[in-house]
Design a protein around this motif. Structure first.
Motif, mmCIF file in Angstrom:
data_model
loop_
_atom_site.group_PDB
_atom_site.id
_atom_site.type_symbol
_atom_site.label_atom_id
_atom_site.label_comp_id
_atom_site.label_asym_id
_atom_site.label_seq_id
_atom_site.Cartn_x
_atom_site.Cartn_y
_atom_site.Cartn_z
ATOM 1 N N GLU A 104 0.875 -1.207 -0.098
ATOM 2 C CA GLU A 104 0.108 -0.007 -0.002
ATOM 3 C C GLU A 104 0.877 1.389 0.090
ATOM 4 N N GLY A 105 1.888 1.341 0.992
ATOM 5 C CA GLY A 105 2.813 2.193 0.853
ATOM 6 C C GLY A 105 3.497 2.516 -0.480
ATOM 7 N N TYR A 106 3.916 1.512 -1.023
ATOM 8 C CA TYR A 106 4.644 1.650 -2.268
ATOM 9 C C TYR A 106 3.650 2.120 -3.388
ATOM 10 N N GLU A 107 2.510 1.661 -3.555
ATOM 11 C CA GLU A 107 1.730 2.268 -4.452
ATOM 12 C C GLU A 107 1.144 3.586 -4.307
ATOM 13 N N ALA A 108 1.299 3.999 -3.017
ATOM 14 C CA ALA A 108 0.705 5.475 -2.887
ATOM 15 C C ALA A 108 1.774 6.371 -3.419
ATOM 16 N N GLN A 109 3.215 5.844 -3.155
ATOM 17 C CA GLN A 109 4.167 6.863 -3.433
ATOM 18 C C GLN A 109 4.514 6.729 -5.006
ATOM 19 N N THR A 110 4.203 5.670 -5.522
ATOM 20 C CA THR A 110 4.752 5.475 -7.188
ATOM 21 C C THR A 110 3.579 5.567 -8.045
ATOM 22 N N GLY A 111 2.260 5.135 -7.559
ATOM 23 C CA GLY A 111 1.165 4.943 -8.788
ATOM 24 C C GLY A 111 1.363 3.471 -9.306
ATOM 25 N N VAL A 112 2.343 2.680 -9.226
ATOM 26 C CA VAL A 112 2.546 1.345 -9.756
ATOM 27 C C VAL A 112 1.551 0.378 -8.927
ATOM 28 N N LYS A 113 0.836 -0.234 -9.698
ATOM 29 C CA LYS A 113 -0.106 -1.391 -9.128
ATOM 30 C C LYS A 113 0.702 -2.740 -9.079
ATOM 31 N N VAL A 114 0.543 -3.079 -7.961
ATOM 32 C CA VAL A 114 1.179 -4.310 -7.573
ATOM 33 C C VAL A 114 0.442 -5.529 -7.368
ATOM 34 N N GLU A 115 0.880 -6.805 -7.978
ATOM 35 C CA GLU A 115 -0.021 -7.975 -7.954
ATOM 36 C C GLU A 115 0.885 -8.872 -6.829
ATOM 37 N N MET A 116 0.183 -9.303 -5.912
ATOM 38 C CA MET A 116 1.112 -9.803 -4.948
ATOM 39 C C MET A 116 0.541 -11.106 -4.693
ATOM 40 N N PHE A 117 1.531 -12.356 -4.513
ATOM 41 C CA PHE A 117 1.368 -13.786 -4.164
ATOM 42 C C PHE A 117 1.815 -13.632 -2.868
ATOM 43 N N GLN A 118 1.028 -14.342 -1.877
ATOM 44 C CA GLN A 118 1.442 -14.449 -0.349
ATOM 45 C C GLN A 118 1.325 -15.465 0.038
ATOM 46 N N GLY A 119 2.627 -15.923 0.499
ATOM 47 C CA GLY A 119 2.709 -17.351 0.856
ATOM 48 C C GLY A 119 4.161 -17.727 1.784
ATOM 49 N N THR A 120 4.308 -18.782 2.118
ATOM 50 C CA THR A 120 5.488 -19.246 2.689
ATOM 51 C C THR A 120 6.753 -19.033 1.736
ATOM 52 N N THR A 121 7.846 -19.089 2.233
ATOM 53 C CA THR A 121 9.252 -19.260 1.221
ATOM 54 C C THR A 121 8.930 -20.428 0.456
ATOM 55 N N GLY A 122 8.660 -21.633 0.873
ATOM 56 C CA GLY A 122 8.503 -22.910 0.182
ATOM 57 C C GLY A 122 7.508 -22.819 -0.810
ATOM 58 N N LYS A 123 6.211 -22.269 -0.636
ATOM 59 C CA LYS A 123 5.269 -22.143 -1.582
ATOM 60 C C LYS A 123 5.786 -21.064 -2.678
ATOM 61 N N ILE A 124 6.620 -19.955 -2.272
ATOM 62 C CA ILE A 124 6.977 -19.201 -3.409
ATOM 63 C C ILE A 124 7.898 -19.832 -4.412
ATOM 64 N N LEU A 125 8.857 -20.687 -3.732
ATOM 65 C CA LEU A 125 9.808 -21.190 -4.453
ATOM 66 C C LEU A 125 9.257 -22.277 -5.254
ATOM 67 N N ALA A 126 8.154 -23.148 -4.907
ATOM 68 C CA ALA A 126 7.471 -24.161 -5.742
ATOM 69 C C ALA A 126 6.478 -23.334 -6.884
ATOM 70 N N ARG A 127 6.242 -22.004 -6.620
ATOM 71 C CA ARG A 127 5.427 -21.504 -7.592
ATOM 72 C C ARG A 127 6.570 -21.211 -8.839
ATOM 73 N N MET A 128 7.461 -20.619 -8.211
ATOM 74 C CA MET A 128 8.581 -20.206 -9.124
ATOM 75 C C MET A 128 9.424 -21.459 -9.875
ATOM 76 N N GLU A 129 9.410 -22.454 -9.488
ATOM 77 C CA GLU A 129 9.705 -23.710 -10.227
ATOM 78 C C GLU A 129 8.818 -24.125 -11.074
ATOM 79 N N ALA A 130 7.593 -24.028 -10.788
ATOM 80 C CA ALA A 130 6.602 -24.214 -11.635
ATOM 81 C C ALA A 130 6.531 -23.278 -12.880
ATOM 82 N N GLU A 131 6.935 -22.287 -12.705
ATOM 83 C CA GLU A 131 6.753 -20.930 -13.704
ATOM 84 C C GLU A 131 8.176 -20.695 -14.428
ATOM 85 N N LYS A 132 9.055 -21.556 -14.138
ATOM 86 C CA LYS A 132 10.592 -21.369 -14.786
ATOM 87 C C LYS A 132 10.869 -21.392 -16.029
ATOM 88 N N SER A 133 9.708 -21.852 -16.861
ATOM 89 C CA SER A 133 9.874 -21.645 -18.390
ATOM 90 C C SER A 133 9.243 -20.463 -18.863
#
Length: 361
Positions: free
Chosen positions: A79-108
């Motif tokens: 919220e703070g970053y968007e307010a300062q820059t006007g950039v729209k952020v899309e966020m995936f919220q999860g544990t480190t492991g879930k993030i790494l798993a998602r990145m692995e699935a999206e690696k290509s």
């Protein structure tokens, strides 16, 4: 996640193995256990004139962030970053492991621009595999704790937590002062420890302790096993029974979780053993595959800004910058530390997890 813009950049050879190993080592870190997607709506704000944040003028005012939490802090930072820059952020919220798993699935077909992890070794692995985009000129990077961030600008630890012994104040009137105290007969069957295959911070403690004590350090964990210390899921799962009184203490408890529960009136507190503990930094990195480079850089600038570091402090975490003190919690100079060797910890994490798991079967 919603329809993200992606590119076709493949990951370097060997990354699949690194991330696969990391999944078994750093699943929870200090992050939340939730796994939610969020399309955070951009504020109708012009880019900030504050020189602590890059003035972003990209044609595509968008950024994809994968964040290991804490959830409340993550959303406040967005919220703070968007307010300062006007950039729209899309966020995936999860544990480190879930993030790494998602990145692995999206690696290509990589999607994420910036990752915020709860595991320093995981960020080191991303750097070693050539997946990060260096940003050494980031604003306030020179004020960061040099032990927690990359000197070449591949990752920046904007916050950290410390690991201690959380205890129920109704059940424990004289808190322990040493890790060895937890091997006493009166605590038999009353202690939890997070599972290092699910909690990156628990693994940080175990590997950090062993890197300081050497092979003889295993005797502590053998004594824990003999005293019926229970391996109890990730961080929050290990802490909840202590809050309710079903257990008395947690070994390698994440301190900010304990501080937050205490602030809500729960009968818990935390101590840092006299022989020292481990700090778990929370690194952020720009991915080399980003299609929103300027936005990603401005986001790192915001993470290291006075405003964001204040949000970190308010969330009971240690600020990443050495010139900013935390409030309502112990600061770094008040916490005794083990001589943790992060290179050794990164290289030996898989073997340590395997040996620990077998020991507690």
């Amino acid at each position: 996640m919603n329809n993200f813009t992606t590119n076709k950049t493949g990951w370097n050879k060997g990354t699949s193995l690194t991330l696969a190993l990391a999944l078994g080592l750093t699943l929870a870190g200090c992050g939340t256990n939730s796994n939610s997607n969020s399309n955070s709506t951009a504020k109708e704000a012009s880019p900030s004139a504050n020189n602590s944040v890059t003035n972003t003028q990209a044609a595509d005012q968008k950024l994809v962030v994968y964040s290991a939490g804490p959830e409340g802090l993550a959303y406040k930072i967005i919220e703070g970053y968007e307010a300062q820059t006007g950039v729209k952020v899309e966020m995936f919220q999860g544990t480190t492991g879930k993030i790494l798993a998602r990145m692995e699935a999206e690696k290509s077909n990589p999607v994420v621009d910036v990752v915020i992890l709860a595991s320093l070794p995981s960020a080191q692995g991303l750097k070693n595999d050539g997946l990060t985009l260096p940003y050494p000129e980031a604003h306030n990077a020179d004020k960061l704790n040099p032990d927690w961030s990359d000197k070449e600008g591949n990752y920046f630890s904007s916050s950290a937590s410390a690991l201690g012994i959380a205890y129920n104040t109704k059940l424990v009137t004289t808190p322990p002062t040493s890790w060895e105290d937890l091997t006493k007969p009166e605590y038999k069957g009353q202690i939890n420890i997070p599972d290092p295959s699910l909690s990156g911070s628990a693994l940080d403690f175990i590997t950090g302790y062993l890197s300081d004590k050497g092979e003889s350090g295993w005797s502590l964990f053998e004594q824990f096993n003999n005293n019926d210390v229970a391996v109890a899921g990730a961080n929050q799962e290990a802490l909840d029974p202590v809050i309710t009184g079903a257990k008395s203490m947690v070994v390698a408890a994440v301190d900010y979780m304990t501080y937050k529960a205490k602030a809500k009136g729960e009968p818990v507190d935390i101590v840092y053993p006299k022989e020292g503990t481990v700090i778990s930094p929370r690194p952020a990195a720009i991915m080399k595959s980003t299609k929103h480079e300027e936005n990603a850089k401005s986001f790192i600038d915001y993470l290291l800004s006075d405003e964001a570091q204040k949000l970190v402090s308010n969330a009971a975490l240690l600020p990443g910058r050495t010139d900013i003190k935390a409030e309502n919690r112990a600061n770094l100079d008040e916490i005794p530390l083990l001589k943790a060797d992060w290179v050794w910890m990164n290289e030996n994490g898989a073997d340590v997890t395997d040996k620990f798991t077998k020991l507690f079967k």
